[in-house]
Each structure stands twice: as structure tokens, then as C-alpha cells.
Motif scaffolding. Structure first.
Motif, PDB file in Angstrom:
ATOM      1  N   PHE A  98     -42.300 -37.832 -38.820  1.00 41.50           N
ATOM      2  CA  PHE A  98     -42.578 -36.555 -38.175  1.00 41.50           C
ATOM      3  C   PHE A  98     -43.524 -35.735 -39.047  1.00 41.50           C
ATOM      4  O   PHE A  98     -43.353 -35.662 -40.269  1.00 41.50           O
ATOM      5  N   TYR A  99     -44.495 -35.093 -38.391  1.00 41.22           N
ATOM      6  CA  TYR A  99     -45.436 -34.216 -39.079  1.00 41.22           C
ATOM      7  C   TYR A  99     -45.239 -32.815 -38.506  1.00 41.22           C
ATOM      8  O   TYR A  99     -45.487 -32.574 -37.320  1.00 41.22           O
ATOM      9  N   VAL A 100     -44.774 -31.891 -39.357  1.00 39.42           N
ATOM     10  CA  VAL A 100     -44.289 -30.588 -38.917  1.00 39.42           C
ATOM     11  C   VAL A 100     -45.228 -29.499 -39.430  1.00 39.42           C
ATOM     12  O   VAL A 100     -45.385 -29.326 -40.649  1.00 39.42           O
ATOM     13  N   ASP A 101     -45.839 -28.764 -38.521  1.00 39.54           N
ATOM     14  CA  ASP A 101     -46.771 -27.694 -38.874  1.00 39.54           C
ATOM     15  C   ASP A 101     -46.072 -26.639 -39.727  1.00 39.54           C
ATOM     16  O   ASP A 101     -45.017 -26.130 -39.355  1.00 39.54           O
ATOM     17  N   GLU A 102     -46.675 -26.294 -40.867  1.00 39.50           N
ATOM     18  CA  GLU A 102     -46.017 -25.356 -41.784  1.00 39.50           C
ATOM     19  C   GLU A 102     -45.929 -23.939 -41.221  1.00 39.50           C
ATOM     20  O   GLU A 102     -45.006 -23.197 -41.559  1.00 39.50           O
ATOM     21  N   ASP A 103     -46.874 -23.543 -40.369  1.00 47.62           N
ATOM     22  CA  ASP A 103     -46.890 -22.165 -39.873  1.00 47.62           C
ATOM     23  C   ASP A 103     -45.886 -21.918 -38.761  1.00 47.62           C
ATOM     24  O   ASP A 103     -45.382 -20.806 -38.614  1.00 47.62           O
ATOM     25  N   THR A 104     -45.603 -22.930 -37.940  1.00 47.58           N
ATOM     26  CA  THR A 104     -44.741 -22.740 -36.765  1.00 47.58           C
ATOM     27  C   THR A 104     -43.448 -23.535 -36.817  1.00 47.58           C
ATOM     28  O   THR A 104     -42.553 -23.311 -36.014  1.00 47.58           O
ATOM     29  N   TRP A 105     -43.360 -24.505 -37.714  1.00 41.94           N
ATOM     30  CA  TRP A 105     -42.233 -25.434 -37.785  1.00 41.94           C
ATOM     31  C   TRP A 105     -42.137 -26.309 -36.532  1.00 41.94           C
ATOM     32  O   TRP A 105     -41.070 -26.804 -36.185  1.00 41.94           O
ATOM     33  N   THR A 106     -43.249 -26.504 -35.850  1.00 42.33           N
ATOM     34  CA  THR A 106     -43.300 -27.383 -34.685  1.00 42.33           C
ATOM     35  C   THR A 106     -43.684 -28.793 -35.122  1.00 42.33           C
ATOM     36  O   THR A 106     -44.632 -28.968 -35.895  1.00 42.33           O
ATOM     37  N   ILE A 107     -42.962 -29.795 -34.610  1.00 40.14           N
ATOM     38  CA  ILE A 107     -43.373 -31.188 -34.820  1.00 40.14           C
ATOM     39  C   ILE A 107     -44.582 -31.430 -33.923  1.00 40.14           C
ATOM     40  O   ILE A 107     -44.454 -31.534 -32.710  1.00 40.14           O
ATOM     41  N   VAL A 108     -45.754 -31.490 -34.514  1.00 34.20           N
ATOM     42  CA  VAL A 108     -46.985 -31.622 -33.739  1.00 34.20           C
ATOM     43  C   VAL A 108     -47.430 -33.070 -33.586  1.00 34.20           C
ATOM     44  O   VAL A 108     -48.277 -33.383 -32.737  1.00 34.20           O
ATOM     45  N   LEU A 109     -46.848 -33.955 -34.381  1.00 33.71           N
ATOM     46  CA  LEU A 109     -47.279 -35.352 -34.378  1.00 33.71           C
ATOM     47  C   LEU A 109     -46.122 -36.225 -34.834  1.00 33.71           C
ATOM     48  O   LEU A 109     -45.323 -35.814 -35.685  1.00 33.71           O
ATOM     49  N   GLN A 110     -46.049 -37.416 -34.265  1.00 30.61           N
ATOM     50  CA  GLN A 110     -44.954 -38.316 -34.594  1.00 30.61           C
ATOM     51  C   GLN A 110     -45.421 -39.761 -34.440  1.00 30.61           C
ATOM     52  O   GLN A 110     -45.996 -40.133 -33.421  1.00 30.61           O
ATOM     53  N   ASP A 111     -45.203 -40.582 -35.474  1.00 31.60           N
ATOM     54  CA  ASP A 111     -45.450 -42.027 -35.413  1.00 31.60           C
ATOM     55  C   ASP A 111     -44.110 -42.724 -35.263  1.00 31.60           C
ATOM     56  O   ASP A 111     -43.166 -42.444 -36.006  1.00 31.60           O
ATOM     57  N   ILE A 112     -44.036 -43.648 -34.313  1.00 33.64           N
ATOM     58  CA  ILE A 112     -42.761 -44.271 -33.944  1.00 33.64           C
ATOM     59  C   ILE A 112     -42.871 -45.781 -34.099  1.00 33.64           C
ATOM     60  O   ILE A 112     -43.824 -46.405 -33.608  1.00 33.64           O
ATOM     61  N   TYR A 113     -41.860 -46.390 -34.761  1.00 35.43           N
ATOM     62  CA  TYR A 113     -41.883 -47.817 -35.068  1.00 35.43           C
ATOM     63  C   TYR A 113     -40.710 -48.536 -34.414  1.00 35.43           C
ATOM     64  O   TYR A 113     -39.620 -47.965 -34.275  1.00 35.43           O
ATOM     65  N   ASP A 114     -40.947 -49.793 -34.031  1.00 37.88           N
ATOM     66  CA  ASP A 114     -39.872 -50.581 -33.424  1.00 37.88           C
ATOM     67  C   ASP A 114     -39.074 -51.309 -34.507  1.00 37.88           C
ATOM     68  O   ASP A 114     -39.303 -51.122 -35.714  1.00 37.88           O
ATOM     69  N   LYS A 115     -38.136 -52.177 -34.078  1.00 38.29           N
ATOM     70  CA  LYS A 115     -37.234 -52.832 -35.022  1.00 38.29           C
ATOM     71  C   LYS A 115     -37.926 -53.876 -35.881  1.00 38.29           C
ATOM     72  O   LYS A 115     -37.373 -54.335 -36.882  1.00 38.29           O
ATOM     73  N   ARG A 116     -39.131 -54.269 -35.498  1.00 36.25           N
ATOM     74  CA  ARG A 116     -39.917 -55.206 -36.307  1.00 36.25           C
ATOM     75  C   ARG A 116     -40.768 -54.475 -37.339  1.00 36.25           C
ATOM     76  O   ARG A 116     -41.485 -55.123 -38.111  1.00 36.25           O
ATOM     77  N   GLY A 117     -40.700 -53.147 -37.323  1.00 35.22           N
ATOM     78  CA  GLY A 117     -41.529 -52.362 -38.217  1.00 35.22           C
ATOM     79  C   GLY A 117     -42.936 -52.173 -37.709  1.00 35.22           C
ATOM     80  O   GLY A 117     -43.825 -51.705 -38.425  1.00 35.22           O
ATOM     81  N   GLN A 118     -43.160 -52.504 -36.429  1.00 34.44           N
ATOM     82  CA  GLN A 118     -44.490 -52.383 -35.824  1.00 34.44           C
ATOM     83  C   GLN A 118     -44.659 -51.013 -35.196  1.00 34.44           C
ATOM     84  O   GLN A 118     -43.746 -50.489 -34.544  1.00 34.44           O
ATOM     85  N   LEU A 119     -45.829 -50.428 -35.398  1.00 39.41           N
ATOM     86  CA  LEU A 119     -46.123 -49.147 -34.771  1.00 39.41           C
ATOM     87  C   LEU A 119     -46.083 -49.308 -33.260  1.00 39.41           C
ATOM     88  O   LEU A 119     -46.790 -50.151 -32.691  1.00 39.41           O
TER      89      LEU A 119
END
Length: 462
Positions: free
Chosen positions: A368-389
């Protein structure tokens, strides 16, 4: 004696997770005027090369564009003359890789025509003064209990403006001030690999119990947020209702949820509304805990605070929010119309979540990438059980302005123009939280009785 020793060891192992250290009164002074932090905990100063400016305070109603008609009406771009300082494409991607997430880089690799218009950074998000005051009080009082699943001694403001753990950062996201209560259209489209889609139109009422101006920890009745969702279109799904009471202490009482099915004409408890079950009308392209980037219980993951870094993220996305565009203008094959997006360089908190032993989730890990000014999660990278994006989730944010009847000056509250969840493996994506062809979100005052099962039954049978 052996039993007592085992019990003592178990308690010792749990202690780091059951309570978190509060900052000292001296450290909390960093949030005040003259300190190095904003009232919500971001760094006031810009960065060394000036590409991230000093925080400019919340965007005020006096700075709204002339065509703005007042609170509850369309938010227009307050900086219409801004032009991109560059456009990131596959041709110049190497220059910007250090400022992008693995998921963003994967989108460039996936699509030859993917681009990111890069604009000057504008830091004009904020909150009303009473939220700043509450945040200052929370800094020296708020704690996490029950293995991090319960927030205690915090109200209205950011609970952990000077965070020391990944859990604290995510709790800041879940409780960030976005107003008090109201309604919004949430239009979503599950776009196929060919670019085809059908719209699902959801109408949602909400009450941020935690954020009410007169709220106290004792007044919440363990309810953080009330949420009521009705499917309006398409006809085959219309009339379905979802009611959620998001609890503050999910160990004491898990999320309460009810689902009304118009075919059965019955309202039933819905314990499966949470975690990795599919979101309403999402065609399986997002999980329930993926609305607003992340919501709900955190007990299926471990949470590691990696630190803070500079990144290029979606921000001030007024063009994407414009009522001058129809959904056909936004939704394209492979990805949304990136010409309508806006990206800026900001500082973000980075939190890594890994599935905890003994639990399960279809997402084995998430960053999770959380904007410091708003505390909003603006971006998220998600991986499966194989470790693949597997998936990449962007939340395109903007700053609200105007004068609220409920709490006064909006002062740059964080809002959303769209969320987009890309599935890299299936070459599909889900765009949601759009309202370009609908009315703007409306402020409305709801009593707790609006969010009761009996009221849902009345609404469903009208």
C-alpha cells in the motif's frame, strides 16, 4: 507452574500487538504552527530539489473556480491552466522508474499506449480546524488494542499522525476525515479485454460516525461507519440492498452486514461481506475489502511499515471527474483514458501486508502507498500466492472545497474521482466510484435509524 509460564510467554508475545506507544506531549508539538509537521502529520517542508513544494494549507472556498455553484455541486478544476510538465510513456520510462511502483511499471509493459501526464505538485489538502484539534489530542492518547483490531481513545481526527507501525498508517486511512454524512453515486464498469462493459449504478448513503463533530469514543456504540448501498441499474440487479455497520472493535464485534435480495424479498445477515469475497457488481475484479483501496478487519495480514518515499501518484484528478465527459470517454480497451488523468510527485508511506499464518486471502501480499497529506491509499500492488504481481489498484483523488452546512469550511478534504483495479493476468479492469453522468455527492443528515434492517425493509418494498 508450567501453565503459568506458558501463559506469561503468550502474553509477552502479544504485548507488542495489543497496545501501541503514544507519542509524548513534546513530540505532539510538531503538529502545531511552527512545527515541522502539518496538523495531520505530513512533512510541512518540500523536498530538496523543490519538485515537492511546502504544504500550502487546505484549499479554501474563496479559491474555487467561478463556475463552481456551491457545496453539493460539481467540483471543477481550480487550476485549469496547468499543463503537463512531461508525459511518461514507454519511451522515457527509464527516467522515472525509481519513482513508480512495480505495478505501475507493469502497466507500461502491458500496454504500449499507456501514459501518465505528469503535472506540478500541488499540496492543498487539509481539514477543518476541529479535525486538527482532535488529531493533536489523539496523538498523545490513541492506542491500538486487541491485537491491533481495536482503535481506542481516538475520535474525529487522525488517530496516529506520527505513526510507528503499518497498522497505525492503515487505521489513519480508515478513519481519515471525509465529511460527516451524505449520499453518492458509485458507478462502476467491469471492462472486458475487448473494451466492452456494462454499467452498474449504485446509490450509497453513509454516515462517518467516528467523524461527527460532537462525537466521543463513548458515543459511537462501537460503530465506525454506517453504510447503505442500493443497486439502481441494471434492471436485473436493481433493488438489491447492502447494509453495513463497520465496527470500531472488530474483535469485540465483527462487521455487521445485511443483504436484501429482491428475488427472495428477504433481508438476511451477510457474514460473507468482507475480506476477499467479491465486491458488489464487480464481476470478481475486486474484493470486498478493496473498496476505498482497503477497508474492514486487518486480522488476516501482518503489516510492515517500510517507511516513506517520493513517488509519482494519481492526484488532483479533476479532469477525470468532469461532467463534460461521459463514461464512454473514460473507459477504453485495456485501461482508462489516461489523457484525462493527472499524476504528481508526492511523499507516501509504504506498508507491506502479508497473509498471516493460519488465515487465508486470495491476495497473498499487498503493498500500500499512502499519501502523507491525506492518509489516503492512492496506490496498491497486489500479489497472488505464487508471488506474481496480479492486480494494480489506483485511487484518483482530488481536494474538495466549499462550505459545508454540517462542519463549515471544507478546507481541501480528500475526495475521489475514480478507483481503478487492473487485473494484469486477465487483461481486464474495474473502474468504480465514478459519477460523471450523475449528480455530485450530496451532504445529508441521517439518523442512526436510517441504517437499520427495518428501514432497509421499508425502502426495499416502497
Amino acid at each position: 507452574m508450567k501453565t503459568l509460564i506458558r501463559s506469561a510467554c503468550a502474553i509477552a508475545l502479544l504485548l507488542p500487538l495489543t497496545a501501541t506507544a503514544k507519542v509524548s506531549a513534546d513530540e505532539a508539538q510538531r503538529l502545531k504552527d511552527g512545527g515541522d509537521l502539518t496538523p495531520l502529520g505530513a512533512e510541512r517542508a518540500g523536498n530538496a530539489d523543490g519538485s515537492i513544494p511546502e504544504w500550502g494549507g487546505g484549499l479554501m472556498s474563496s479559491e474555487a473556480p467561478e463556475k463552481y455553484e456551491g457545496f453539493n455541486t460539481r467540483l471543477y478544476n481550480p487550476w485549469p491552466d496547468d499543463e503537463p510538465i512531461d508525459v511518461i510513456t514507454n519511451d522515457n520510462l527509464a527516467e522515472y522508474k525509481a519513482l513508480l511502483s512495480p505495478g505501475q511499471i507493469a502497466l507500461f509493459k502491458k500496454f504500449d499506449d499507456f501514459e501518465m501526464p505528469l503535472y506540478q505538485t500541488r499540496r492543498r489538502n487539509g481539514a477543518p480546524q476541529f479535525v486538527y484539534d482532535a488529531t493533536f489530542e489523539n496523538a498523545t492518547k490513541a492506542t491500538l488494542e486487541a491485537n491491533g483490531e481495536a482503535l481506542a481513545n481516538a475520535i474525529i481526527g487522525v488517530p496516529f499522525p506520527i505513526p510507528g507501525s503499518g497498522r497505525e498508517v492503515i487505521w489513519n486511512h480508515k478513519t481519515r476525515f471525509r465529511g460527516m454524512s451524505g449520499s453518492r453515486w458509485n458507478v462502476q464498469a467491469a471492462v472486458t479485454s475487448s473494451g466492452a462493459y456494462n454499467l452498474v449504478k449504485l446509490y450509497e448513503d453513509f454516515k462517518f460516525n467516528y467523524s461527527l463533530k460532537d462525537a466521543t469514543p463513548d458515543s459511537l456504540n462501537n460503530v465506525l461507519i454506517y453504510f447503505l448501498q442500493e443497486i439502481r441499474e441494471p434492471a436485473r440487479l436493481a433493488g438489491q440492498f447492502l447494509l453495513v455497520h463497520e465496527t470500531m472493535d472488530q474483535v469485540k464485534e465483527p462487521r455487521r452486514a445485511w443483504l436484501y435480495n429482491p428475488g427472495q424479498r428477504r433481508l438476511r445477515r451477510a457474514p460473507n461481506v468482507g475480506y476477499d469475497n467479491p465486491g458488489t457488481g464487480s464481476d470478481g475484479l475486486r474484493t470486498n475489502d478493496q473498496l476505498d483501496s482497503f477497508n474492514g478487519a486487518m486480522d488476516r495480514y501482518t503489516w510492515k511499515l517500510v517507511g516513506k518515499k517520493e513517488m509519482i501518484i494519481p492526484y488532483n484528478s479533476y479532469e477525470l471527474h468532469s461532467d463534460e465527459y461521459e463514461y464512454d470517454d473514460i473507459l477504453g480497451r485495456g485501461h482508462i483514458n489516461q489523457e484525462l488523468t493527472r499524476y504528481e510527485k508526492h511523499r507516501v508511506w509504504v506498508v507491506e501486508a502479508e497473509v498471516r499464518d493460519g488465515t487465508s486471502h486470495i491476495y497473498a501480499s499487498r503493498t500500500f502507498y499512502v499519501d502523507e497529506d491525506t492518509w489516503t491509499i492512492v496506490l496498491q500492488d497486489i500479489y497472488d500466492k505464487r508471488g506474481q504481481l496480479w492486480r494494480v489498484h489506483e485511487q484518483h483523488v482530488l481536494a474538495s472545497y466549499g462550505v459545508s452546512k454540517q462542519f463549515g469550511e471544507a478546507s481541501g478534504l480528500p475526495g475521489t474521482s475514480a478507483e481503478v483495479a487492473y487485473d494484469l493476468l486477465n487483461n481486464r479492469y474495474l473502474a468504480f466510484a465514478m459519477n460523471n453522468e450523475e449528480d455530485e455527492a450530496q451532504e445529508a443528515k441521517f439518523g442512526d435509524d436510517h441504517f437499520t434492517p427495518s428501514n432497509v425493509k421499508r425502502m426495499a418494498r416502497r
